[in-house]
Scaffold this active site. Structure first.
Site, PDB file in Angstrom:
ATOM      1  N   HIS A   1       0.948  -1.109  -0.011  1.00 13.58           N
ATOM      2  CA  HIS A   1      -0.089   0.025  -0.116  1.00 13.58           C
ATOM      3  C   HIS A   1       0.746   1.285  -0.113  1.00 13.58           C
ATOM      4  CE1 HIS A   1      -3.751   2.210   1.391  1.00 13.58           C
ATOM      5  NE2 HIS A   1      -2.724   3.265   1.211  1.00 13.58           N
TER       6      HIS A   1
ATOM      7  N   HIS B   1       1.680   5.444  -1.638  1.00 12.40           N
ATOM      8  CA  HIS B   1       1.195   6.596  -2.657  1.00 12.40           C
ATOM      9  C   HIS B   1       2.427   7.151  -3.002  1.00 12.40           C
ATOM     10  CE1 HIS B   1      -2.736   6.883  -0.865  1.00 12.40           C
ATOM     11  NE2 HIS B   1      -2.566   6.245   0.367  1.00 12.40           N
TER      12      HIS B   1
ATOM     13  N   LYS C   1      -9.161  -0.254  -6.085  1.00 13.85           N
ATOM     14  CA  LYS C   1      -9.393   0.146  -4.509  1.00 13.85           C
ATOM     15  C   LYS C   1     -10.675   0.811  -4.210  1.00 13.85           C
ATOM     16  CE  LYS C   1      -7.788   1.700  -0.684  1.00 13.85           C
ATOM     17  NZ  LYS C   1      -6.754   2.734  -0.053  1.00 13.85           N
TER      18      LYS C   1
ATOM     19  N   HIS D   1     -10.643   1.007   1.832  1.00 12.69           N
ATOM     20  CA  HIS D   1     -10.141   2.065   2.994  1.00 12.69           C
ATOM     21  C   HIS D   1     -11.309   1.736   3.966  1.00 12.69           C
ATOM     22  CE1 HIS D   1      -8.733   5.684   4.676  1.00 12.69           C
ATOM     23  NE2 HIS D   1     -10.002   5.785   5.075  1.00 12.69           N
TER      24      HIS D   1
ATOM     25  N   HIS E   1      -4.472  -0.681   5.844  1.00  8.79           N
ATOM     26  CA  HIS E   1      -4.060  -0.110   7.125  1.00  8.79           C
ATOM     27  C   HIS E   1      -5.016  -0.163   8.163  1.00  8.79           C
ATOM     28  CE1 HIS E   1      -6.719   2.789   5.170  1.00  8.79           C
ATOM     29  NE2 HIS E   1      -5.725   3.146   4.162  1.00  8.79           N
TER      30      HIS E   1
ATOM     31  N   ASP F   1       1.544   2.450   3.585  1.00  9.52           N
ATOM     32  CA  ASP F   1       0.759   3.731   3.287  1.00  9.52           C
ATOM     33  C   ASP F   1       1.464   5.126   3.403  1.00  9.52           C
ATOM     34  OD1 ASP F   1      -1.584   5.342   3.152  1.00  9.52           O
ATOM     35  OD2 ASP F   1      -2.253   5.349   4.953  1.00  9.52           O
TER      36      ASP F   1
HETATM   37  C1  NCD Z   1      -3.607   8.965   2.322  1.00  8.03           C
HETATM   38  C2  NCD Z   1      -3.081   9.993   1.145  1.00  8.03           C
HETATM   39  O1  NCD Z   1      -2.562  11.031   1.644  1.00  8.03           O
HETATM   40  O2  NCD Z   1      -3.172   9.853  -0.020  1.00  8.03           O
HETATM   41  N1  NCD Z   1      -3.462   9.594   3.381  1.00  8.03           N
HETATM   42  C3  NCD Z   1      -3.556   8.810   4.637  1.00  8.03           C
HETATM   43  O3  NCD Z   1      -3.583   9.747   5.694  1.00  8.03           O
HETATM   44  N2  NCD Z   1      -3.177   7.644   4.682  1.00  8.03           N
HETATM   45  C4  NCD Z   1      -4.716   8.421   1.778  1.00  8.03           C
HETATM   46  C5  NCD Z   1      -5.354   7.210   2.477  1.00  8.03           C
HETATM   47  O4  NCD Z   1      -4.554   6.157   2.320  1.00  8.03           O
HETATM   48  O5  NCD Z   1      -6.048   7.052   3.208  1.00  8.03           O
HETATM   49 ZN    ZN Z   2      -3.024   5.093   1.657  1.00  7.43          ZN
END
Ligand code: NCD
Ligand code: ZN
Length: 346
Positions: A14, A16, A100, A137, A175, A248
């Site tokens: 996971h 970003h 997702k 999520h 998460h 995450d």
């Molecule tokens: C994530 C993001 O910034 O894209 N933020 C987070 O707090 N984890 C989005 C997510 O996974 O909820």
């Molecule tokens: Zn995330």
């Protein structure tokens, strides 16, 4: 004397990576230690179609520095208009490894997420048929539900009904942050797994709020009470195959974090593996780290394990990780565990 451990190279289930300048700055932080990652599709606009996922994959590969190896495992962002045939084609071609699900409004860039679950029934049924994983999520977004209860309520009101209505659907609860999440996974079958982040093994809600508000510890789902952190540690270090690493890691610039309405997300790509070595050693479970970071994820996603390795070495003195990563959009603060860490990757 220095101790070291060598693991099958880990993957991040996971992650970003964002786009543009941010992508170029953060991608090497992950590619240094990880062979593959499940890439979150919550860009603006979101990655909804197979064509958009293919283009995003190309941008990621173009941003990878010369000499680094990394495989992005792409995902599609589920909307109420998602076409089951497009999802099936993107899966059949090997392009995507998951879809997702963001409940609309749950987190960063989730406005196009799902409000009415009946509208995505056709996609979910197709996914169950072809064995494509749904990454969830797991938070409700109702105003009347306390933010600290949103995961537990989601399990009862949304996740369990959706799973019952769609037999065979493979689901990863992303998460997880609560004992409720851990218990729900343990009580169910092999079609259900969960990712656990590095930071949720380290912080509880006191870390965010006691002694002044700490924006760099704010993420979603928000860290909960200590008893929940301990339940997550127990799950991650148990050797149970249904729990695996999804950092995450979610970069936001300092300007967007240190402000009156700061963004949610902890940036842990830079130091995740040393932090995990610290946590697993503290729990007397260093021998379980390889399963959590390198083996359980590929098993769930039915992919081969990586063939190369990553070595972590324990130093005699605390390791100095960079406090920030520079990006063309501004600095991004690296997650600070608040204690000295003696492990580093070799
Ligand atoms: C994530 C993001 O910034 O894209 N933020 C987070 O707090 N984890 C989005 C997510 O996974 O909820
Ligand atoms: Zn995330």
């Amino acid at each position: 004397m220095s101790t070291s451990i060598t693991l099958t190279r880990p993957d991040d289930w996971h992650l970003h990576l964002r786009d543009g300048a941010m992508l170029s700055a953060v991608l090497p932080e992950t590619a240094r230690d990880f062979a593959r990652a499940i890439i979150m599709p919550n860009l603006v606009p979101p990655v909804v179609t197979g064509a958009q996922a293919a283009a995003y994959r190309d941008r990621i590969m173009a941003a990878l520095p010369e000499g680094m190896a990394f495989e992005p495992l792409m995902t599609l962002y589920l909307t109420e208009d998602t076409d089951p045939a497009d999802v099936a084609a993107a899966h059949a071609s090997g392009l995507i490894k998951a879809v997702k699900l963001y409940p609309a409004g749950a987190t960063t860039n989730s406005a196009s997420g799902v409000r009415d679950f009946d509208k995505v029934r056709g996609v979910l049924e197709k996914m169950a048929e072809i064995g494509l994983t749904l990454c969830v999520h797991g938070e409700v977004t109702d105003n009347d539900i306390d933010i600290f209860d949103r995961e537990a309520v989601f399990i009862d009101r949304v996740l369990d009904p959706v799973r019952r209505a769609t037999p065979g659907l493979r689901v990863v609860m992303e998460h997880i942050t609560t004992r409720d999440g851990v218990e729900y996974v343990r009580a169910n079958d092999r079609d259900l797994g969960a990712t656990i982040t590095t930071h949720h093994l380290i912080i509880n809600r006191n870390h965010i709020l006691v002694g002044g508000i700490k924006p760099h510890y704010y993420c979603l789902p928000v860290a909960k009470r200590e008893e929940h952190r301990l339940a997550l540690r127990d799950a991650a270090t148990s050797g149970d195959e249904r729990f695996f690493l999804g950092t995450d890691s979610a970069p936001h610039t300092d300007a967007n974090k240190e402000t009156a309405c700061g963004c949610a997300g902890c940036f842990t790509a830079t130091n995740t593996m040393p932090l995990l070595a610290h946590v697993f050693e503290e729990e007397g479970a260093l021998d379980k780290l390889e399963g959590f970071a390198s083996k359980h994820g590929p098993a769930f996603y039915r992919l081969a394990e990586n063939s190369d390795t990553l070595t972590l070495v324990k130093q005699n003195a605390p390791v100095a990780f960079p406090a920030k990563i520079d990006t063309a959009d501004g600095p991004v603060t690296v997650f600070d565990p608040g204690f000295p860490v003696f492990w580093k990757t070799a």
